[in-house]
Design a protein around this motif. Structure first.
Motif: not given
Length: 113
Positions: A75-77, A82-86
């Motif tokens: 989940x952390x990965x 997702x954060x990098x994509x955003x």
């Protein structure tokens, strides 16, 4: 040369493993545990129900168990991805807006000559 001879030996070894591991009295050599793979006869003479020298779980089961046992880390990965994509989307959006603003200023119809 040396590479050709090595390639020939490698091919012969793989063919022998394929023939040996497909005999009706054994299991494929790839099912052997890492510690037993050095023995060329591992897959040929071990019955499928002798679980001491072979992997008894399939790949799918192993992957599912890994994900279930490490759900927090998975989940952390996923969250980090997702954060990098955003962040990438925001940077691209900012860049596009900047290009549109520069283009509008350059071709502004309000300028008088």
């Amino acid at each position: 040369g040396i590479n050709a001879e090595y390639g020939k030996q490698w091919y012969q070894r793989r063919v022998r493993e394929a023939v040996v591991s497909t005999q009706s009295t054994g299991v494929p050599t790839s099912c052997c545990l890492e510690s037993e793979r050095s023995d060329d006869t591992c897959g040929s003479y071990i019955a499928w129900n002798d679980n001491t020298k072979i992997n008894s779980q399939g790949c799918k089961t192993s992957i599912i168990n890994f994900v279930e046992n490490n759900l927090l880390y998975v989940g952390i990965c996923a969250g980090v991805i997702v954060i990098f994509q955003m962040c990438g989307l925001l940077v691209c959006n900012h860049y596009i807006i900047k290009l549109e603003d520069d283009r509008f200023e350059y071709y502004s119809p309000l300028e008088e000559s």
